[in-house]
Design a protein around this motif. Structure first.
Motif, PDB file in Angstrom:
ATOM      1  N   THR A  16       0.832  -1.192   0.000  1.00  0.00           N
ATOM      2  CA  THR A  16       0.000   0.000   0.000  1.00  0.00           C
ATOM      3  C   THR A  16       0.871   1.248   0.000  1.00  0.00           C
ATOM      4  O   THR A  16       1.807   1.362   0.787  1.00  0.00           O
ATOM      5  CB  THR A  16      -0.920   0.011   1.239  1.00  0.00           C
ATOM      6  OG1 THR A  16      -1.719  -1.168   1.221  1.00  0.00           O
ATOM      7  CG2 THR A  16      -1.827   1.222   1.253  1.00  0.00           C
ATOM      8  N   CYS A  17       0.549   2.194  -0.863  1.00  0.00           N
ATOM      9  CA  CYS A  17       1.317   3.430  -0.958  1.00  0.00           C
ATOM     10  C   CYS A  17       1.118   4.286   0.291  1.00  0.00           C
ATOM     11  O   CYS A  17      -0.019   4.630   0.626  1.00  0.00           O
ATOM     12  CB  CYS A  17       0.890   4.223  -2.193  1.00  0.00           C
ATOM     13  SG  CYS A  17       1.760   5.794  -2.353  1.00  0.00           S
ATOM     14  N   THR A  19       1.813   7.336   0.623  1.00  0.00           N
ATOM     15  CA  THR A  19       1.446   8.702   0.245  1.00  0.00           C
ATOM     16  C   THR A  19      -0.042   8.835  -0.061  1.00  0.00           C
ATOM     17  O   THR A  19      -0.728   9.679   0.497  1.00  0.00           O
ATOM     18  CB  THR A  19       2.260   9.171  -0.983  1.00  0.00           C
ATOM     19  OG1 THR A  19       3.653   9.087  -0.669  1.00  0.00           O
ATOM     20  CG2 THR A  19       1.906  10.587  -1.373  1.00  0.00           C
ATOM     21  N   CYS A  20      -0.545   7.977  -0.955  1.00  0.00           N
ATOM     22  CA  CYS A  20      -1.927   8.153  -1.426  1.00  0.00           C
ATOM     23  C   CYS A  20      -2.879   7.031  -1.024  1.00  0.00           C
ATOM     24  O   CYS A  20      -4.081   7.141  -1.231  1.00  0.00           O
ATOM     25  CB  CYS A  20      -1.947   8.327  -2.938  1.00  0.00           C
ATOM     26  SG  CYS A  20      -1.612   6.813  -3.873  1.00  0.00           S
ATOM     27  N   TYR A  22      -3.004   3.948  -2.344  1.00  0.00           N
ATOM     28  CA  TYR A  22      -3.216   2.954  -3.401  1.00  0.00           C
ATOM     29  C   TYR A  22      -2.814   1.581  -2.861  1.00  0.00           C
ATOM     30  O   TYR A  22      -1.761   1.442  -2.257  1.00  0.00           O
ATOM     31  CB  TYR A  22      -2.384   3.330  -4.632  1.00  0.00           C
ATOM     32  CG  TYR A  22      -2.531   2.385  -5.800  1.00  0.00           C
ATOM     33  CD1 TYR A  22      -3.619   2.481  -6.662  1.00  0.00           C
ATOM     34  CD2 TYR A  22      -1.573   1.412  -6.047  1.00  0.00           C
ATOM     35  CE1 TYR A  22      -3.750   1.624  -7.740  1.00  0.00           C
ATOM     36  CE2 TYR A  22      -1.705   0.546  -7.127  1.00  0.00           C
ATOM     37  CZ  TYR A  22      -2.792   0.653  -7.966  1.00  0.00           C
ATOM     38  OH  TYR A  22      -2.922  -0.202  -9.035  1.00  0.00           O
ATOM     39  N   PHE A  26       3.072  -1.964  -6.733  1.00  0.00           N
ATOM     40  CA  PHE A  26       3.934  -0.933  -7.316  1.00  0.00           C
ATOM     41  C   PHE A  26       4.571  -1.396  -8.619  1.00  0.00           C
ATOM     42  O   PHE A  26       4.692  -2.575  -8.885  1.00  0.00           O
ATOM     43  CB  PHE A  26       5.066  -0.607  -6.327  1.00  0.00           C
ATOM     44  CG  PHE A  26       4.559  -0.020  -5.039  1.00  0.00           C
ATOM     45  CD1 PHE A  26       4.469   1.347  -4.878  1.00  0.00           C
ATOM     46  CD2 PHE A  26       4.160  -0.832  -3.998  1.00  0.00           C
ATOM     47  CE1 PHE A  26       3.993   1.899  -3.696  1.00  0.00           C
ATOM     48  CE2 PHE A  26       3.680  -0.302  -2.817  1.00  0.00           C
ATOM     49  CZ  PHE A  26       3.600   1.059  -2.663  1.00  0.00           C
ATOM     50  N   CYS A  43       4.653   4.203  -7.252  1.00  0.00           N
ATOM     51  CA  CYS A  43       3.204   4.046  -7.089  1.00  0.00           C
ATOM     52  C   CYS A  43       2.528   4.358  -8.419  1.00  0.00           C
ATOM     53  O   CYS A  43       2.751   5.420  -8.998  1.00  0.00           O
ATOM     54  CB  CYS A  43       2.690   4.984  -6.005  1.00  0.00           C
ATOM     55  SG  CYS A  43       0.889   4.952  -5.850  1.00  0.00           S
ATOM     56  N   CYS A  46      -0.024   7.788  -7.614  1.00  0.00           N
ATOM     57  CA  CYS A  46       0.511   9.136  -7.350  1.00  0.00           C
ATOM     58  C   CYS A  46       1.925   9.336  -7.897  1.00  0.00           C
ATOM     59  O   CYS A  46       2.430  10.446  -7.910  1.00  0.00           O
ATOM     60  CB  CYS A  46       0.490   9.441  -5.856  1.00  0.00           C
ATOM     61  SG  CYS A  46       1.706   8.545  -4.863  1.00  0.00           S
ATOM     62  N   HIS A  47       2.571   8.256  -8.328  1.00  0.00           N
ATOM     63  CA  HIS A  47       3.891   8.283  -8.955  1.00  0.00           C
ATOM     64  C   HIS A  47       5.044   8.601  -8.005  1.00  0.00           C
ATOM     65  O   HIS A  47       6.152   8.871  -8.461  1.00  0.00           O
ATOM     66  CB  HIS A  47       3.926   9.216 -10.171  1.00  0.00           C
ATOM     67  CG  HIS A  47       2.819   8.943 -11.135  1.00  0.00           C
ATOM     68  ND1 HIS A  47       2.780   7.808 -11.915  1.00  0.00           N
ATOM     69  CD2 HIS A  47       1.682   9.623 -11.393  1.00  0.00           C
ATOM     70  CE1 HIS A  47       1.671   7.824 -12.642  1.00  0.00           C
ATOM     71  NE2 HIS A  47       0.992   8.908 -12.343  1.00  0.00           N
ATOM     72  N   ASP A  48       4.811   8.574  -6.691  1.00  0.00           N
ATOM     73  CA  ASP A  48       5.922   8.728  -5.757  1.00  0.00           C
ATOM     74  C   ASP A  48       6.844   7.518  -5.871  1.00  0.00           C
ATOM     75  O   ASP A  48       6.401   6.411  -6.199  1.00  0.00           O
ATOM     76  CB  ASP A  48       5.420   8.859  -4.318  1.00  0.00           C
ATOM     77  CG  ASP A  48       5.032  10.282  -3.959  1.00  0.00           C
ATOM     78  OD1 ASP A  48       5.196  11.180  -4.804  1.00  0.00           O
ATOM     79  OD2 ASP A  48       4.565  10.488  -2.828  1.00  0.00           O
ATOM     80  N   PHE A  50       9.691   5.011  -4.038  1.00  0.00           N
ATOM     81  CA  PHE A  50      10.037   4.542  -2.707  1.00  0.00           C
ATOM     82  C   PHE A  50      11.263   3.636  -2.743  1.00  0.00           C
ATOM     83  O   PHE A  50      11.452   2.848  -3.656  1.00  0.00           O
ATOM     84  CB  PHE A  50       8.865   3.776  -2.091  1.00  0.00           C
ATOM     85  CG  PHE A  50       7.638   4.631  -1.945  1.00  0.00           C
ATOM     86  CD1 PHE A  50       7.495   5.471  -0.861  1.00  0.00           C
ATOM     87  CD2 PHE A  50       6.650   4.612  -2.906  1.00  0.00           C
ATOM     88  CE1 PHE A  50       6.377   6.281  -0.731  1.00  0.00           C
ATOM     89  CE2 PHE A  50       5.522   5.410  -2.788  1.00  0.00           C
ATOM     90  CZ  PHE A  50       5.390   6.248  -1.696  1.00  0.00           C
TER      91      PHE A  50
END
Length: 66
Positions: A16-17, A19-20, A22, A26, A43, A46-48, A50
């Motif tokens: 699970t992301c 940040t957002c 999701y 990944f 992700c 959100c495209h972060d 990690f």
């Protein structure tokens, strides 16, 4: 896509992301840093990016069709 890499401490699972939120996993990406290859996760929502601490080293016999 943001270029900032967010370091995450891996515990039992990384699905699970943070940040957002999701929840379906990944995409993978690899980044060379000298002789080390970092395995990073993007992700899809959100495209972060990690970093959970996975790395690899490349040996000459693993390269394909140079």
């Amino acid at each position: 896509m943001r270029n900032k890499v967010i370091k995450i401490e891996f515990e039992d699972q990384f699905r699970t992301c943070p940040t957002c939120g999701y929840r379906d996993g990944f995409h993978s990406m690899f980044q060379r840093e000298a002789e080390l290859i970092k395995w990073l996760f993007i992700c899809p929502a959100c495209h972060d990016i990690f970093d959970i601490g996975l790395t690899a080293t490349e040996s000459s016999d693993t390269r394909i069709n140079e």
